[in-house]
Each structure stands twice: as C-alpha cells, then as structure tokens.
Scaffold this active site. Structure first.
Site, PDB file in Angstrom:
ATOM      1  N   CYS A 532       0.816  -1.219   0.000  1.00 48.97           N
ATOM      2  CA  CYS A 532       0.000   0.000   0.000  1.00 48.97           C
ATOM      3  C   CYS A 532       0.848   1.266   0.000  1.00 48.97           C
ATOM      4  O   CYS A 532       0.506   2.246  -0.667  1.00 48.97           O
ATOM      5  CB  CYS A 532      -0.962  -0.016   1.190  1.00 48.97           C
ATOM      6  SG  CYS A 532      -0.178   0.222   2.801  1.00 48.97           S
ATOM      7  N   HIS A 595      -1.953   1.877   7.117  1.00 47.63           N
ATOM      8  CA  HIS A 595      -2.422   1.781   5.745  1.00 47.63           C
ATOM      9  C   HIS A 595      -2.243   3.149   5.099  1.00 47.63           C
ATOM     10  O   HIS A 595      -2.677   4.173   5.636  1.00 47.63           O
ATOM     11  CB  HIS A 595      -3.888   1.362   5.681  1.00 47.63           C
ATOM     12  CG  HIS A 595      -4.409   1.256   4.290  1.00 47.63           C
ATOM     13  ND1 HIS A 595      -3.738   0.600   3.290  1.00 47.63           N
ATOM     14  CD2 HIS A 595      -5.542   1.747   3.718  1.00 47.63           C
ATOM     15  CE1 HIS A 595      -4.431   0.663   2.170  1.00 47.63           C
ATOM     16  NE2 HIS A 595      -5.536   1.364   2.401  1.00 47.63           N
ATOM     17  N   ASP A 621      -7.849   5.727  -2.648  1.00 45.32           N
ATOM     18  CA  ASP A 621      -7.098   4.589  -2.116  1.00 45.32           C
ATOM     19  C   ASP A 621      -6.754   3.658  -3.275  1.00 45.32           C
ATOM     20  O   ASP A 621      -7.648   3.092  -3.910  1.00 45.32           O
ATOM     21  CB  ASP A 621      -7.932   3.855  -1.066  1.00 45.32           C
ATOM     22  CG  ASP A 621      -7.106   2.828  -0.286  1.00 45.32           C
ATOM     23  OD1 ASP A 621      -5.980   2.544  -0.701  1.00 45.32           O
ATOM     24  OD2 ASP A 621      -7.616   2.322   0.735  1.00 45.32           O
TER      25      ASP A 621
END
Length: 960
Positions: A532, A595, A621
């Site tokens: 991520c 994250h 995202d």
C-alpha cells in the site's frame, strides 16, 4: 545527343522569346514555363581575377543569357556558346569562325579586350535579370498560389512556453533531441509554422486542429478545430529568405508579444512574457519525426483524424470571403454556443514574418488532459477538394493547472503548490501508531518516463477521453489502475506474504521512476511487487505529473471491514487461540498496523455546495479492498464529508469512514453465552488512532521531525463527532440501528493494561508486560494469556514466537505484573516484512466473568544506511557516492544488493554486493555523473536474505 540538346535548347529559347516580347500564344503559362526552364539551366562560373563574369550583387545563381541575344521571332541555328576568355569554339561550325579565331589568336587580344568582353557579358546578365523581374511583375500572384499552403517546419517553443506554464522541470520539455511541450490548461501558448510561401489572407484558409484519443470528436470536445482569422492586416516582412529555416536554425526567436503591432487577439486572457530565441529547428523525414513539405509531390497517405472514418468525402470547413475575416463554421465554438467564453479554445495570430506565422492558442481550464496531437489544415477558398493536412510530430501533453482559478484543482497557497505539485521527493510513513517510521521516497514526477506511463495507464483504464477534463473521474481511474488485480491491467502487483523471489521486494524500491520505467519497457506488464505504501508513492507521482496536488497519508490502526458491519471482529476459543474467519467462516476482517492512501486537492461541484462545500482534500485509495461499480477502486471521497460522517456522498465515503471509525471487537468462546461467544472489553476499541503526512515546511533526512499529524482533519476532536450508530444506520438506509450483540453487563472490578514497549534495536531481546490491579474487596482468580508473534503489517500472524499462560489469584486491592521475555534467537529467523512483533494479552476473571483482550504491535529498529560523497561533486564531472552501515547480526549476510537513486545524479540503479561478515562495517562505493547543480536528494536501500529494509537518505550538494 547533340541534336537532342540543340532541339531542347531551341524550344526553350523560342518559348522564352515569345513570352517576353508580348506574352505570345502561350500567355502567362508560357512565360512561367520558360522562366522555370531558364532557372534550371545553370552553368559553371567563369571567373576573371576571382570575380564571376556574370556577377550581380545580391544574387548568387549564374544563368545563361544567350537566349536573349537575338531578335524576336528569329530562329536559332547554332548551339549556345559560353562567354568569356576561356570559351572553346569549334572550327567550321559558325559563319563567324574567322572573327572568333581572330579574337583568340590576334595580337589585339589584350587583357583590355578580354575585360571588355567580360564586361558586356556582365551587363547583359544584369539586363536579363531586370527584364526577368519585369516579366514576373506582369504575372498575377494567384498563378503561383493555386495550391494550398504547405507546412515546412513547426516549432512549439517547448522550453519557452514551459516557463509560463510552470513545467520547466519536466525532462520531456528539456530533451535535447526531441522536446515535447507540456502545457497547463487555462493558459496560452505560442507556436510557429513556416509555410512554403507567404499566405494570401484573401484566399488561403488555415485551420489548426487539436486531437485527443483514437477517435476524436468535435461534439465530445476531443477534436478542436480552430480557424485562423484575420481581424486586421498584418505587418509582413517581405524578405527573399525564410524567417525560420535560413541555414541550420531559426533566424528569429520566439516573438515578443509586446513588441509587434501586428499581434491579433480575439480574447484577452492575461499576457505572455518575453521569451528567448530558440537555438535550432529539426528538419527530418517521415519516420516518426518532423517532415518537410518541399516540392510538389503528393504527401504520403496516412490515417488522419482530420477526416471521418470510412470511404466518404472529407468535409471541408468553408469560409466566406471577406477583407480580413474567416467564418467559424465547423468550430467547437459554434457547435456549443452556450459554453462560457472562458471555457472556449481560442487561436489568434501573434505575429507574421514572411512565410512564418506565430500562433497563440488559449487552452480552456476544462480541457481534457493527456496526450494531444496537432494538425495544420490548409486549403484555398472555393476549392473544397484541394486540401493539405500536416501532422506535427510533437506529442503535446496538456495537464491540470493548480495555478489557474478557473481550474477545479486550483490551490491558492503558493507554498502548498510547491510541496504538493512541484516537490519531487518526500516521505511515506510506516511503522506503528506510537512508533511512526518515515521512509524517504523519490516521486520523480518530472522524469521523462512518468507522463508517458501516466497517459498509457489512463488509456488502459477505459476512461473516455471526453471525461478526462474532470479530476474526479481521473483520480477514480488512477485508484483503479495502480494496483493490478486479477485482470492484469494495473501498474503493479500487490503481495503481502513475503514471497518475492520472482520479482522485486516492495522494500527494495527507492522511488516511483524505476517502477514506471519497468512497466513501459515490459510492454505494460504489471510490475512485481508492491504494497500500500508503494502504491501511495506511485499515486503521488502520477497525480503531481498530471498537475493534481497530492499528498501521501498514513492511517495507523486502519480497519479493513469486509462485511459492512463497521466493526473488525476477531474470535478466540477458550484457550485464547484465534478462530480463523470466525465461527461461521465468513469473517475476513483485519486491522492493519498502518495503511497508506492519498489525498488529492480539487473542488467537488458534483456535491452540495452548502457552507464551505465538500471541496478541498479528497481521499483516494489505490489499495481498494472491495469492488465499487464492478471495479476495484476507491474514491475520491470528500474528506469533509468523511469528517462529518455524511457517508451518502460519492465516492465510497462509507468505506473510508469505516477505515477510520470502525470498532475493534474481540469475542471469546463461552458455554454460558446465548450465541456461544461473549464480547471482551478492551482499552483501545477505535481504529484510526493517528493519521499523519509529511510536514511541507520541514525536511528531516536523519529523523522523523517532519511528521505532521492531521488526525483532527479526519476526526473531530471537540465533541462534535457524529454519532457512530447514526452514521452506520444512514449508510444502511435506516434511521436507527440496534446493536446485534450484548456486552458483558457485570461490574468490572479488575483493570488490565498492556504496557507499551520502547524502541527495540534489531537483534536485541525485549520484554512485554501486562499490569493487573484488583480494585475489589475480594480475591480474584484470573486466567491470563500473553503471546508474542511476528506479524505482517496487515495484522496477519506470521509465526508465534513465545506464549505464556497461567491461572493465579490476585489479592484484594493488590497489583500484579505479568512479563514475557523474548530473545533475539527466538525471533531472528521468523521475522517478515517491516520486522513487526504483535503482543496479544487476554484475561478472564472467573468470579465475575469479566473478559478482557488487548493487542499492540511494534517494529524492531534497524541501522540506518549512511550516504556520503568522496569529495565535492561538480556538474559534468565524475564523482563517488559512499554507502555504509554495520551488520547488526552475528551471522553472514548473503544475496546482498544495494538500490539507490538521486534525480540529477543517478537514475534508479541496483548493484550486487558480496557476502557480509557478522558484525562487519559495510562500505560500498559507486561512480556518478551529476547532470544538474543544487541540492540533490539521494535515497538508498540494502537488502539480503537475512536482513532487509536497511535504508537511508541524504542531501548531496552539487556545484555548477
């Protein structure tokens, strides 16, 4: 052969004579043919004393004048002869042989006589040229301009335009071989076109056509037809030589807007500053480079977006004759009259110098971004089927403009623009919420591979070209294309299990450029591997390259709610062991230690505009956990809407809200429970404990003082937070939501606390502790379990390191401490990415059925990689970078390699290294060749089979 030459010359002479003396039967056409033949019949120079015999100041061609030395109508019987003292006469072929022989052999053939003969030749040549000029004036100019204008050269002034467009840092603009313009919408740019002749404003029609995509359309705004209009007679510099193409380069630079009264404008949108001359212009062939249009040969047939698809007649944009005007029929402006003036494309003639015209084009602030092509279409008035199309070879990149108030990505603060648009390096935050670790990352948005890769990704996304003027749609497409899922259409493959043998480990990357370059060189095949935080760095690179302000954001303790319950559920059996996927095997929730996602800056006219609206930072995202509209994508979700808990707005606001506001729920198996489990209390039930980004005002290469916490922007801290249950209910379409399970209602008279662990160096032992305090007046029997495990940063357990459990009695009012000691030998060979340790504590009070559970993660800290130079670095001179660190382990390191890069010093590079001994001080040197001066950020990592993620960064000063 001689007879053929004689016949040809006689015909030419006769035609010339007839044409000049009275235009004859051939008229204008005959004269033109004769002049053309005369121009082509050139001979070698005959010089006397270094001076050509037919010398004329200002003219360099040597024309034969013998055809003019006879009376009109007289037929030539003899070949043309050379003039001058070196002429050779053939005996017996002319009635004047005796005279010629006397000229050659007579004692009177003195230098004066030779000079006289040379003089008459020169004077006759001058007379010929004067008569030629007189004859040219008799011919109508329209005879020479029956064909449309042909483009010979184009120049887009990439570097000069970039200064006004804030794109001067792009490598594409500064390419020495083939620069490409990078332009921001909402601004003007200049480009010049050299035609094969001076344009006739009465009869020549010029259109500049800009096309985007494989099937450009006028109605969709991807094919822009701009008619060139004359609103006042221009000042033309009539000069026999071309203004652009004289010699090896341009004879003039980019015109200055304020110095030419011939500038013609149709809209007044700001001004353009003076620009410096351009050094050279390329003239090349048809092999994907610029073409020249010399000669009258028909152009090579090629697909052209100027013509409709299929075998139909090409529509020609007509114009009505006027003194200085052209009709706009067929232009985008007339097709969409309701468009405001500020949102229209516009073109004007900025300057005309001979056959060179400099155009000024205004790009509207709503134009689609991406790759555009420019065509120059020329035709003649009334000649519908006679048109010439010229495709400019430059790829024109149009990007968003945060400097323009009319652009929806406008950012007012200049310092913010420098950080979130122009800064090509930054930090990505990893670690844990109480021990954040900043990792330096080279975004490299100005590298020459980034814009082409970004354009290709947009093509692969399937986003319509007509929608690419909308930053909301662009960012949504980016969120879907960074992470390659099962369809293999994305940029990078994500992997989280530590198996990276068939690719590159995520922690080995130092920036985005190497990933994008590999993606392009492999033909668009997804790169392996990323996680991520790597995806977040890539999003920053692509968004900033496209002109969208962007920052990387890390959410610590981030929920991945897979079933829409707004909870992260974990189930344990009676012994404290995790029940995978829950009792019904349908629970895949997880809670990531951290994250990373991104915030992009834009206005949201698609959302309600009440109060301050929902513009500003928007969340996207690139590591989406669930499908949205049948595609793995997430956002943009308004940060303001998330903060207010208004989860009904586009896009994916409810999912982002759950990442920040879900509740951690631990359940333990119990026989007396109605449904078989009881909910366990916890000191930390909320996710989103800390949200951070890089501080734009601080640069810290050694530490993490440049961390900026922005939790208050995401979650209200003044008591104004929306009721969580009401938000969940609204997301499901209900006014109220009843809790589906009951907590233990007994009085909790025993408190538990899992102690935070301070910084633990890699290779050192550590202790984890749990405090227990009995606040009741009675003894309590407590079952305690304390476990240490290695884990992935996604929260998944990799290996159990050590576990301690037992049942003991805590006296009334007493305090106890339970400790667990873990040595380096117990964890060294069981660690995975990020070297994280998860501590899980559970307790159960038998007398009161009180249940408690708590988790905490922390990283092991590895040594820093030091970066230095051996002596000062200078542009254009070889230098040396030195990388060093000390092996913290008592074992050999194998399969070692360094990865490093520094924009302006070294492109991304990976270098193999020998095995490292236990405890060795490692030093590695590498040669570099600096290309630019200033402060250069260098990032490097070291990886091996036994230890990885040893990284460091430094600022290197390069002198000019």
């Amino acid at each position: 052969m001689a007879a053929v030459e004689k016949s040809s010359v006689d015909k030419m002479s006769s035609s010339m004579t007839s044409s000049i003396t009275g235009m004859g039967l051939g008229g204008i056409t005959g004269l033109a043919t004769a002049l053309n033949a005369l121009s082509c019949h050139c001979e070698q120079q005959i010089t006397i004393g270094g001076m050509p015999t037919n010398y004329v100041p200002g003219l360099s061609a040597n024309y034969n004048i013998s055809s003019f030395c006879q009376r009109p109508g007289q037929t030539r019987r003899w070949p043309m002869q050379r003039a001058g003292p070196t002429a050779q006469f053939r005996v017996g072929r002319s009635p004047s042989t005796g005279l010629q022989r006397r000229l050659k052999y007579s004692p009177r053939n003195s230098p004066n006589t030779q000079y006289s003969h040379t003089l008459i030749c020169k004077l006759a040549d001058q007379n010929e040229r004067r008569r030629r000029q007189d004859a040219m004036e008799l011919i109508s100019q329209s005879f020479y301009s029956q064909l449309p204008l042909k483009v010979e050269l184009t120049e887009f002034y990439s570097r000069d335009n970039s200064k006004e467009h804030h794109t001067e840092l792009y490598d594409l603009v500064n390419d020495n071989v083939f620069p490409n313009p990078v332009l921001r919408r909402g601004q003007k740019f200049l480009f010049a076109v050299r035609f094969d002749r001076i344009s006739d404003k009465q009869l020549d029609i010029i259109h500049v056509v800009l096309c985007c995509g494989p099937k450009p359309s006028v109605t969709k705004g991807t094919r822009i037809v701009l008619p060139v209009q004359w609103v006042s007679p221009p000042t033309i510099f009539h000069h026999p030589r071309d203004v652009i193409g004289s010699g090896i380069g341009m004879s003039v630079g980019l015109p200055r807007m304020q110095c030419d009264v011939s500038t013609i404008t149709t809209t007044a949108v700001g001004t353009t500053a003076s620009m410096s001359p351009v050094s050279s212009v390329r003239e090349t062939n048809n092999y994907n480079v610029r073409r020249s249009s010399f000669g009258n040969d028909p152009p090579t047939v090629q697909p052209s977006p100027l013509s409709p698809h299929g075998a139909v007649d090409r529509p020609i944009l007509n114009a009505t004759p006027s003194a200085y005007g052209r009709s706009q029929q067929g232009s985008v402006q007339n097709l969409t009259p309701s468009i405001p003036e500020s949102e229209k494309w516009d073109i004007s003639i900025h300057r005309q110098d001979g056959n060179t015209i400099t155009f000024q084009v205004t790009i509207p602030p709503t134009a689609p971004v991406g790759l555009w092509n420019c065509w120059i279409q020329t035709s003649r008035l009334g000649q519908r089927d006679n048109r010439h199309d010229y495709k400019c070879d430059e790829d024109i990149y149009i990007i968003f403009n945060p400097w323009s108030r009319e652009d929806t990505v406008y950012m007012e603060n200049e310092e913010s623009r420098k950080e979130y648009v122009l800064n090509d390096q930054g930090k990505l935050w990893c670690g844990t919420w109480h021990q954040p670790i900043g990792r330096k990352w080279i975004f490299g948005q100005f590298d020459d591979v980034v814009l082409p890769a970004a354009t290709y990704l947009l093509e692969r996304s399937g986003l319509e070209h007509s929608d690419r003027g909308n930053p909301v749609r662009i960012c949504r497409a980016i969120s879907s294309m960074i992470n390659a899922n099962s369809d293999d259409d994305g940029l990078m493959v994500g992997r989280y299990d530590g198996e990276y043998k068939d690719g590159v480990a995520p922690h080995a990357w130092t920036g985005s450029v190497a990933i994008l370059e590999r993606f392009l060189t492999d033909g668009g095949r997804p790169v392996e591997y990323g996680q991520c935080w790597v995806f977040s760095g890539l999003v920053v690179t692509i968004c900033r390259a496209l002109g969208i302000p962007c920052r990387s954001v890390t959410n610590y303790v981030s929920a991945q709610d897979t079933n829409g319950t707004f909870t992260v559920d974990k189930f344990f059996d009676k012994e404290g062991n995790l029940v995978p996927n829950g009792p019904d095997e349908d629970c895949y929730d997880s809670c990531w230690n951290f994250h990373a996602w991104n915030d992009v800056w834009m206005q949201r006219p698609d959302l309600p505009q009440e109060f301050l609206g929902y513009g500003g930072w928007q969340i996207i995202d690139a590591t989406p956990q669930e499908e949205a509209d049948a595609v793995f994508q997430c956002g943009p979700a308004s940060l303001e809407a998330v903060r207010r808990g208004e989860v009904g707005f586009n896009y994916d606001t409810a999912f982002v809200y759950s990442e920040l506001n879900s509740q951690l729920c631990h359940f333990q198996e119990e026989d007396d429970s109605d449904w078989g489990f009881i909910k366990m209390a916890s000191n930390q039930q909320q996710v989103g404990r800390k949200i951070v980004t890089k501080n734009p005002n601080i640069e810290d290469e050694e530490g993490d003082s440049d961390l900026l916490e922005i939790t208050q922007e995401y979650k209200p801290t003044n008591g104004s937070a929306p009721d969580r249950m009401s938000v969940i209910a609204s997301s499901r379409g209900f006014q109220r939501l009843q809790q589906s399970h009951e907590s233990n209602q007994s009085d909790d008279d025993v408190t538990f606390d899992l102690m935070d662990i301070e910084t633990v160096p890699y290779g050192q032992p550590f202790d984890c502790s749990m405090n227990i305090q009995n606040k009741s007046t009675e003894d309590r029997t407590i079952l305690c379990i304390l476990t240490a495990s290695s884990c992935y940063y996604t929260g998944a357990i990799a290996s159990r390191l050590r576990r301690a459990q037992g049942e003991f009695i805590v006296r009334a009012g007493q305090r106890e401490i339970l400790k667990l000691h873990v040595t380096s030998q117990e964890y060294m060979d069981k660690l995975v990415d990020h070297s994280m340790i998860k501590i899980h504590a559970m307790a159960y009070v038998k007398q009161t059925r009180q249940a408690w559970s708590e988790e905490d993660d922390f990283p092991l800290h590895k040594p820093k990689l030091q970066i230095q130079t051996r002596g000062p670095l200078t542009v254009g001179q070889d230098g040396t970078l030195v990388f060093s660190f000390q092996n913290p382990l008592t074992v050999h390191l194998t399969d070692c390699y360094f990865s490093f890069e520094g924009p302006g010093i070294q492109r991304p590079r990976q270098a193999r290294f020998r095995d490292v001994k236990p405890g060795e001080l490692v030093t590695y040197q590498d040669k570099v060749l600096p290309r630019r001066e200033g402060d250069i950020h260098v990032v490097a990592t070291f990886s091996s089979r036994q230890i990885d993620e040893i990284f460091g960064s430094a600022v290197i000063i390069v002198k000019g």
